[in-house]
Design an enzyme around this catalytic site. Structure first.
Site, PDB file in Angstrom:
ATOM      1  N   CYS A   1      19.558  73.379  33.670  1.00  0.00           N
ATOM      2  CA  CYS A   1      21.160  72.599  34.086  1.00  0.00           C
ATOM      3  C   CYS A   1      20.789  73.033  35.422  1.00  0.00           C
ATOM      4  CB  CYS A   1      21.536  74.145  33.646  1.00  0.00           C
ATOM      5  SG  CYS A   1      23.229  74.467  34.133  1.00  0.00           S
TER       6      CYS A   1
ATOM      7  N   VAL B   1      26.357  78.553  31.727  1.00  0.00           N
ATOM      8  CA  VAL B   1      25.411  79.317  31.922  1.00  0.00           C
ATOM      9  C   VAL B   1      25.433  78.210  33.710  1.00  0.00           C
ATOM     10  CG1 VAL B   1      23.626  80.006  30.327  1.00  0.00           C
ATOM     11  CG2 VAL B   1      23.412  77.533  31.595  1.00  0.00           C
TER      12      VAL B   1
ATOM     13  N   SER C   1      28.949  79.193  39.190  1.00  0.00           N
ATOM     14  CA  SER C   1      27.880  78.680  39.479  1.00  0.00           C
ATOM     15  C   SER C   1      28.071  79.244  41.338  1.00  0.00           C
ATOM     16  CB  SER C   1      26.829  77.631  39.467  1.00  0.00           C
ATOM     17  OG  SER C   1      27.737  76.716  39.967  1.00  0.00           O
TER      18      SER C   1
END
Length: 253
Positions: free
Chosen positions: A29, A68, A81
């Protein structure tokens, strides 16, 4: 640690430890890679937990936003992030990755936001989209949009007259942008007979210099994916729809 199995539906929830950093990750990812690179740049010890984001465990869905990367720290869940990387830079300020000047920090974030749009153009080039066939012509059209962003980045690097956006060393913006370019480098191999049409144009000298410099940073050497592995990992994933198969089948490249 990076190559551990991706936990899927029905898996047991890992034990949480408020005294250490834990990361919910997915090995290829691009957004999760941002967070890993920042933690490596700061030499932070952390526990990596890979998540199958197509067959997400119930406990993961209940405790997160369902995406994620996620950082668990001191009993708190910190998703996204850009958010968790900013958090890490505040809590662990050495080395400081954001510039101290608020204006420069804002300008860097603008560059990140512009370059992050690359993902929207890249995804249909290398992904299987249910119910839709992406023709070679459409892929080339999308890549032309990617090149527009590469041209913009070339001008940004040229204006700064440094190897990295951060000067002699990478800053937060460098690490936030790198995963997009890592995927671009895998396209010529992945796309086979038409791959030569998907290279970073040679006239973008500053972009090529930046890519080479980023490849030589310790975080990227530790976690980054080579063009060959990026291509192979994507190829296997498209064939099997399995994250672990893709990780194992591309090992060593």
């Amino acid at each position: 640690m990076w190559e551990s199995a991706h936990l899927a539906m029905g898996s047991a929830e890992p034990t949480k430890d408020d005294n250490k950093l834990q990361l919910y990750n997915m090995r290829f990812c691009p957004y999760a890679e941002r967070t890993v690179l920042v933690m490596l740049a700061k030499n932070l010890p952390f526990e990596n937990v890979n998540i199958d984001i197509k067959k997400k465990p119930d406990w993961f869905l209940k405790s997160t936003l369902g995406q994620v990367p996620v950082i668990l720290h001191k009993g708190k869940v910190i998703p996204e992030s850009l958010i968790n990387c900013d958090y890490l830079d505040e809590v662990y300020p050495e080395p400081k990755l954001h510039p101290s000047d608020p204006l420069q920090k804002a300008l860097d974030r603008i560059v990140v936001e512009k370059q992050s749009k690359i993902v929207a153009y890249l995804y249909p080039i290398f992904a299987n989209i249910p119910g839709r066939v992406v023709t070679d012509e459409e892929k080339l059209g999308r890549f032309s949009k990617v090149v527009n962003h590469l041209n913009s980045f070339e001008e940004e690097l040229k204006s700064r007259k440094t190897s990295f956006l951060g000067g002699d060393q990478p800053c937060m913006a460098d690490y936030m942008i790198w995963p997009m370019y890592e995927r671009i480098e895998g396209l010529p191999i992945l796309l086979g007979s038409i791959g030569e049409k998907f290279v970073v144009p040679s006239h973008l000298e500053n972009v090529h210099t930046w890519i080479k410099a980023m490849r030589n940073t310790e975080p990227v050497k530790a976690y980054g994916l080579s063009p060959a592995r990026m291509a192979k990992m994507t190829e296997i994933h498209l064939q099997t729809d399995g994250y672990d198969d893709a990780v194992k089948g591309s090992a060593g490249l």
